[in-house]
Design an enzyme around this catalytic site. Sequence first.
Site, PDB file in Angstrom:
ATOM      1  NE  ARG A 154      38.967  43.434  30.878  1.00  0.00           N
ATOM      2  CZ  ARG A 154      39.035  42.400  30.910  1.00  0.00           C
ATOM      3  NH1 ARG A 154      39.957  41.747  30.909  1.00  0.00           N
ATOM      4  NH2 ARG A 154      37.949  42.152  32.053  1.00  0.00           N
TER       5      ARG A 154
ATOM      6  CG  ASN B 213      44.187  50.492  45.171  1.00  0.00           C
ATOM      7  OD1 ASN B 213      44.204  48.959  44.198  1.00  0.00           O
ATOM      8  ND2 ASN B 213      43.763  51.245  44.558  1.00  0.00           N
TER       9      ASN B 213
ATOM     10  CE1 TYR C  99      53.758  48.937  39.743  1.00  0.00           C
ATOM     11  CE2 TYR C  99      53.990  46.600  39.484  1.00  0.00           C
ATOM     12  CZ  TYR C  99      53.444  47.887  40.123  1.00  0.00           C
ATOM     13  OH  TYR C  99      52.260  47.295  40.089  1.00  0.00           O
TER      14      TYR C  99
END
Length: 234
Positions: free
Chosen positions: A191, A87, A157
């Site tokens: 978020r 993650n 990214y």
Amino acid sequence: MEQRIALVTGANRGIGLEVCRQLVRLGIRVVLTARREDKGRAAVEELAAEGLNVSFLPLDVTSEKDRLRILEDITREFGRLDILINNAGISIDFNVPALEVSFDEVIRPTIETNLYGPLHLTQLFVPLMRKHDYGRIVNVSSGLGSFSKITSGRIAYRLSKVGLNAMTKVFADELKDTNILVNVMTPGWVRTNLGGVKAERSTEQGADTIIWLATLPDDGPRGRFFRDRQDFPW
Ligand SMILES: NC(=O)c1ccc[n+]([C@@H]2O[C@H](COP(=O)([O-])OP(=O)(O)OC[C@H]3O[C@@H](n4cnc5c(N)ncnc54)[C@H](OP(=O)(O)O)[C@@H]3O)[C@@H](O)[C@H]2O)c1
């Protein structure tokens, strides 16, 4: 059945922390990892205050020393690893055209964190998973790593997540005769520090597909890219 052991990277906040919370609630033994010990321990305490117990081990996914040490620690303490959630991630190349992005300050650290970290951890932990013929590896990618949707911007990214997607297919195929299922997913716009306050999704929503992939049955999918438990275009 023995209790499953899960390791989550970059779990001191955001989606990783929520994944730990949900895995513990399912009765899985969770090793929450973070690159900063103080932040990792604070996250463990946050979960403990909710009645959820997790172990903590420090892990900067870009550090070979940390990676080797955590393999040793997990092997000694549990003798197995059932679930690996890759993650941890950074996104530091906003609004800079590809022609101008710094290699040393942006491209290299992004790829080392988002791609080489998961790659090294997969190489390290698959042999341990093989010993018990069980493994669920979930790579947390992004819609920005969807090759078919690539446009300008965010080169570091995008490269890191396209690479993570490709890596997922390669490992999944090489492990096709085992009970180790490797999949990749995008959480959507969530978020967190990385996603920002305007993002449309909660961390609970972002974590949902990760939890589903982490707990797949033996005949579950392998080598696929998901969002909201549905196939997502590569
Ligand atoms: N939020 C979104 O909208 C969104 C969308 C698509 C994909 N994702 C992906 O979801 C994953 C989680 O992101 P998030 O939204 O939860 O972001 P976040 O709140 O910024 O969390 C990122 C986590 O990764 C950790 N990390 C960064 N570099 C690390 C390293 N070298 N070693 C270990 N941990 C490291 C951070 O630790 P520190 O606290 O020490 O910095 C933090 O715990 C990432 O892979 C991201 O690319 C997020």
